[in-house]
Scaffold this active site. Structure first.
Site, PDB file in Angstrom:
ATOM      1  N   LYS A  60      29.603 -73.037 -27.556  1.00  0.00           N
ATOM      2  CA  LYS A  60      29.354 -72.282 -26.316  1.00  0.00           C
ATOM      3  C   LYS A  60      29.034 -73.225 -25.161  1.00  0.00           C
ATOM      4  O   LYS A  60      29.552 -73.054 -24.057  1.00  0.00           O
ATOM      5  CB  LYS A  60      28.197 -71.291 -26.539  1.00  0.00           C
ATOM      6  CG  LYS A  60      27.882 -70.420 -25.340  1.00  0.00           C
ATOM      7  CD  LYS A  60      27.422 -69.048 -25.761  1.00  0.00           C
ATOM      8  CE  LYS A  60      25.977 -69.003 -26.206  1.00  0.00           C
ATOM      9  NZ  LYS A  60      25.033 -68.945 -25.061  1.00  0.00           N
ATOM     10  N   SER A  61      28.185 -74.219 -25.401  1.00  0.00           N
ATOM     11  CA  SER A  61      27.804 -75.136 -24.317  1.00  0.00           C
ATOM     12  C   SER A  61      29.030 -75.873 -23.779  1.00  0.00           C
ATOM     13  O   SER A  61      29.214 -76.000 -22.557  1.00  0.00           O
ATOM     14  CB  SER A  61      26.793 -76.162 -24.837  1.00  0.00           C
ATOM     15  OG  SER A  61      25.599 -75.524 -25.201  1.00  0.00           O
TER      16      SER A  61
ATOM     17  N   SER B 272      14.940 -79.112 -21.136  1.00  0.00           N
ATOM     18  CA  SER B 272      15.978 -78.120 -20.844  1.00  0.00           C
ATOM     19  C   SER B 272      17.284 -78.777 -20.403  1.00  0.00           C
ATOM     20  O   SER B 272      17.353 -79.393 -19.348  1.00  0.00           O
ATOM     21  CB  SER B 272      15.508 -77.158 -19.751  1.00  0.00           C
ATOM     22  OG  SER B 272      16.614 -76.382 -19.308  1.00  0.00           O
TER      23      SER B 272
ATOM     24  N   GLN C  46      19.790 -77.097 -19.560  1.00  0.00           N
ATOM     25  CA  GLN C  46      20.323 -76.299 -18.440  1.00  0.00           C
ATOM     26  C   GLN C  46      19.816 -76.843 -17.115  1.00  0.00           C
ATOM     27  O   GLN C  46      20.575 -76.949 -16.151  1.00  0.00           O
ATOM     28  CB  GLN C  46      19.935 -74.832 -18.605  1.00  0.00           C
ATOM     29  CG  GLN C  46      20.633 -74.184 -19.795  1.00  0.00           C
ATOM     30  CD  GLN C  46      20.236 -72.740 -20.001  1.00  0.00           C
ATOM     31  OE1 GLN C  46      19.403 -72.205 -19.277  1.00  0.00           O
ATOM     32  NE2 GLN C  46      20.832 -72.106 -20.983  1.00  0.00           N
TER      33      GLN C  46
ATOM     34  N   ASP D 242      18.077 -73.274 -30.401  1.00  0.00           N
ATOM     35  CA  ASP D 242      18.635 -71.931 -30.601  1.00  0.00           C
ATOM     36  C   ASP D 242      18.608 -71.488 -32.061  1.00  0.00           C
ATOM     37  O   ASP D 242      19.009 -70.368 -32.373  1.00  0.00           O
ATOM     38  CB  ASP D 242      20.075 -71.885 -30.078  1.00  0.00           C
ATOM     39  CG  ASP D 242      20.124 -71.991 -28.557  1.00  0.00           C
ATOM     40  OD1 ASP D 242      19.132 -71.611 -27.898  1.00  0.00           O
ATOM     41  OD2 ASP D 242      21.155 -72.455 -28.024  1.00  0.00           O
TER      42      ASP D 242
ATOM     43  N   LYS E 258      14.006 -67.389 -23.748  1.00  0.00           N
ATOM     44  CA  LYS E 258      15.432 -67.307 -24.109  1.00  0.00           C
ATOM     45  C   LYS E 258      15.937 -65.900 -23.795  1.00  0.00           C
ATOM     46  O   LYS E 258      15.331 -65.176 -23.013  1.00  0.00           O
ATOM     47  CB  LYS E 258      15.611 -67.681 -25.577  1.00  0.00           C
ATOM     48  CG  LYS E 258      15.249 -69.128 -25.873  1.00  0.00           C
ATOM     49  CD  LYS E 258      16.206 -70.080 -25.170  1.00  0.00           C
ATOM     50  CE  LYS E 258      15.801 -71.518 -25.335  1.00  0.00           C
ATOM     51  NZ  LYS E 258      16.601 -72.422 -24.521  1.00  0.00           N
TER      52      LYS E 258
HETATM   53  C1  S3P Z   1      22.081 -74.738 -23.344  1.00  0.00           C
HETATM   54  C2  S3P Z   1      20.800 -75.220 -23.291  1.00  0.00           C
HETATM   55  C3  S3P Z   1      19.666 -74.573 -23.987  1.00  0.00           C
HETATM   56  C4  S3P Z   1      20.142 -73.557 -25.047  1.00  0.00           C
HETATM   57  C5  S3P Z   1      21.255 -72.693 -24.526  1.00  0.00           C
HETATM   58  C6  S3P Z   1      22.460 -73.560 -24.137  1.00  0.00           C
HETATM   59  C7  S3P Z   1      23.144 -75.462 -22.616  1.00  0.00           C
HETATM   60  O1  S3P Z   1      18.885 -73.886 -23.035  1.00  0.00           O
HETATM   61  O2  S3P Z   1      19.080 -72.741 -25.455  1.00  0.00           O
HETATM   62  O3  S3P Z   1      21.676 -71.760 -25.500  1.00  0.00           O
HETATM   63  O4  S3P Z   1      24.346 -75.214 -22.863  1.00  0.00           O
HETATM   64  O5  S3P Z   1      22.802 -76.311 -21.781  1.00  0.00           O
HETATM   65  P1  S3P Z   1      17.650 -74.588 -22.249  1.00  0.00           P
HETATM   66  O6  S3P Z   1      18.180 -75.573 -21.313  1.00  0.00           O
HETATM   67  O7  S3P Z   1      16.959 -73.446 -21.544  1.00  0.00           O
HETATM   68  O8  S3P Z   1      16.802 -75.174 -23.346  1.00  0.00           O
END
Ligand code: S3P
Length: 453
Positions: free
Chosen positions: A28-29, A174, A176, A327, A354
């Site tokens: 997914k990422s 994080s 993200q 996750d 989350k």
């Molecule tokens: C992700 C980062 C994680 C993860 C999310 C996907 C990403 O979140 O939980 O499912 O693709 O960068 P956080 O940055 O909030 O930890």
């Protein structure tokens, strides 16, 4: 509960051993980032193995709304990007549905443009904190024209004439937030630096380099990463092969460990070390997991995983491992239900923000199914019962959270009594093939009549 849509409950029962070979959908990422960077880079990007879940499709739609050409041709997604710095102002709202990654990274990507953008999402996403991304964007000159209390969606951004490059120390672990700042830096004149004290998944860094960005990473004596990106450079379209998602593989993997007699192979799983904390933990617990055919594909390590039913023992999972399995705690908690002794998970503060408050959702689901557990501020203790004796019989509130839904269906496959969840519809956000894939392995999961939310 945050509902208001038509819910579809489901029930999982213990069945015969799980056997066979399966391939989980694309990561997914990496899929989100493929659409974003492909949509931004000049020229053509071709993607195979993309996760076609609802979350990623929202990111594709957002990139289309800002001028990229995105289409599926046979098995490939083909994108004609706008060129770095050339995204267009979206006419309507960018609706990210349930997708935190899509929303937060896109805020970074477009926030620094001299235009307006409006971000909306479902009830789960609208309850999640966005200040963690808005704070650095504000420092770069982005104005937040509109936001719900606590910097929540709907959020309307107005970019500056010229964005200022910043140096930003990410205050929580994080990926993200790190990624949002790096993507914002693509449109700022000069060098934007992200200081990352605790390493999180590094797909943004790796992919930006692959697309031609001038990005460097230095790790200092304290292990703190300094990631510098030069803005306004040229990005060029790429060919991307998305490996299987370890966070989706986690569900058939744990199911195969806990359902007696199982022997399953999960093919082509991403083995990036920032993502493999669950596998490390399960092996420590006594899980029989073998890596077959380790190889490199699309710049990432991948392997086929052979997983056999195992007698598990409780362990303590150190807080430092949390970023590499953030996750996966809900499904690890399910594995812990079948282990001899107690499993203690620490450093879980990020689980509270989350798709749901996953710490309390997991604890409530376990308690509803007769599992002895203790929820701390940022920890979870689960006392296992090998064989699943006395476990099950409960109904689990999923709170629009796909990983809560899938984890508790896995619980039902090995518990003494069936486990029900109140809704399975949001599984499609990350793993649309979950039910057919699990039933191909021999799992018994039944979807029940819809209920109006
Ligand atoms: C992700 C980062 C994680 C993860 C999310 C996907 C990403 O979140 O939980 O499912 O693709 O960068 P956080 O940055 O909030 O930890």
């Amino acid at each position: 509960m945050v509902h208001g849509h038509s819910r579809q409950p489901a029930i999982a029962r213990s069945a015969s051993p799980l056997t066979g070979r399966v391939r989980v959908p694309g990561d997914k990422s990496i899929s989100h980032r493929s659409f974003m960077l492909g949509g931004l880079a000049a020229g053509e990007t071709r993607i195979t193995g993309l996760l076609e879940g609802e979350d990623v499709m929202r990111t594709g739609a957002a990139m289309r709304a800002m001028g990229a050409h995105v289409e599926k041709l046979g098995a490939e997604w083909v994108i004609q990007g706008t060129g770095n710095g050339c995204l267009l102002e979206p006419e309507g709202a960018l609706d990210f549905g349930n997708a935190g990654t899509g929303a937060r990274l896109t805020m970074g990507l477009v926030g620094t443009y001299d235009m307006q953008s409006l971000f909306i999402g479902d009830a789960s996403l609208s309850g999640r904190p966005m200040g963690r991304v808005l704070d650095p964007l504000r420092q770069m000159g982005v104005e937040v024209l509109e936001a719900a209390p606590g910097d929540r969606m709907p959020i309307r951004l107005r970019g500056p004439r010229t964005a200022a490059p910043i140096s930003y120390r990410v205050p929580m672990a994080s990926a993200q937030v790190k990624s949002a700042v790096l993507l914002a830096g693509l449109n700022a004149a000069g060098i934007t630096t992200v200081v990352e004290p605790v390493m999180t998944r590094d797909h943004t860094e790796r992919m930006l380099v692959g697309f031609g960005a001038s990005l460097s990473v230095e790790t200092d004596a304290q292990g703190v990463r300094h990631i510098a990106i030069e803005g306004r450079g040229r990005l060029a379209g790429q060919v991307i092969e998305v490996p299987g998602d370890p966070s989706s593989a986690a569900f058939p993997l744990v199911a195969a460990l806990v359902v007696p007699g199982s022997d399953v192979v999960i093919e082509n799983v991403l083995m990036n070390p920032t993502r493999t904390g669950l596998i490390t933990s399960l092996i420590e617990m006594g899980g029989r997991i073998e890596f077959l055919g380790r190889r490199t594909a699309g710049g990432e390590d991948v392997a086929d995983l052979r997983v056999r039913a195992s007698e598990l023992s409780g362990v303590t999972i150190p807080a430092g491992r949390a970023p590499s399995m953030i996750d996966e705690y809900p499904v690890l908690a399910v594995a812990a239900c079948f282990a001899e002794g107690a499993t203690l998970m620490q450093g879980l503060e990020e689980l509270r923000v989350k798709e749901s408050d996953r710490l309390s959702a997991v604890a409530a689901g376990l308690e509803a199914n007769g599992v002895d557990c203790e929820e701390g501020e940022a920890s979870l203790l689960v006392r296992g019962r090998p064989g699943g004796r006395g476990i099950g019989g409960g109904m689990v509130a999923t709170h629009l959270d796909h990983r809560i839904a899938m984890s508790f269906l896995v619980l039902g496959l090995a518990a003494e009594k069936p486990v029900r969840i109140d809704d399975q519809t949001m599984i499609a956000t990350s793993f649309p093939e979950f039910l057919p894939l699990m039933s191909k392995l021999g799992a018994s999961i039944e979807v029940l009549e819809p209920v109006e939310g």
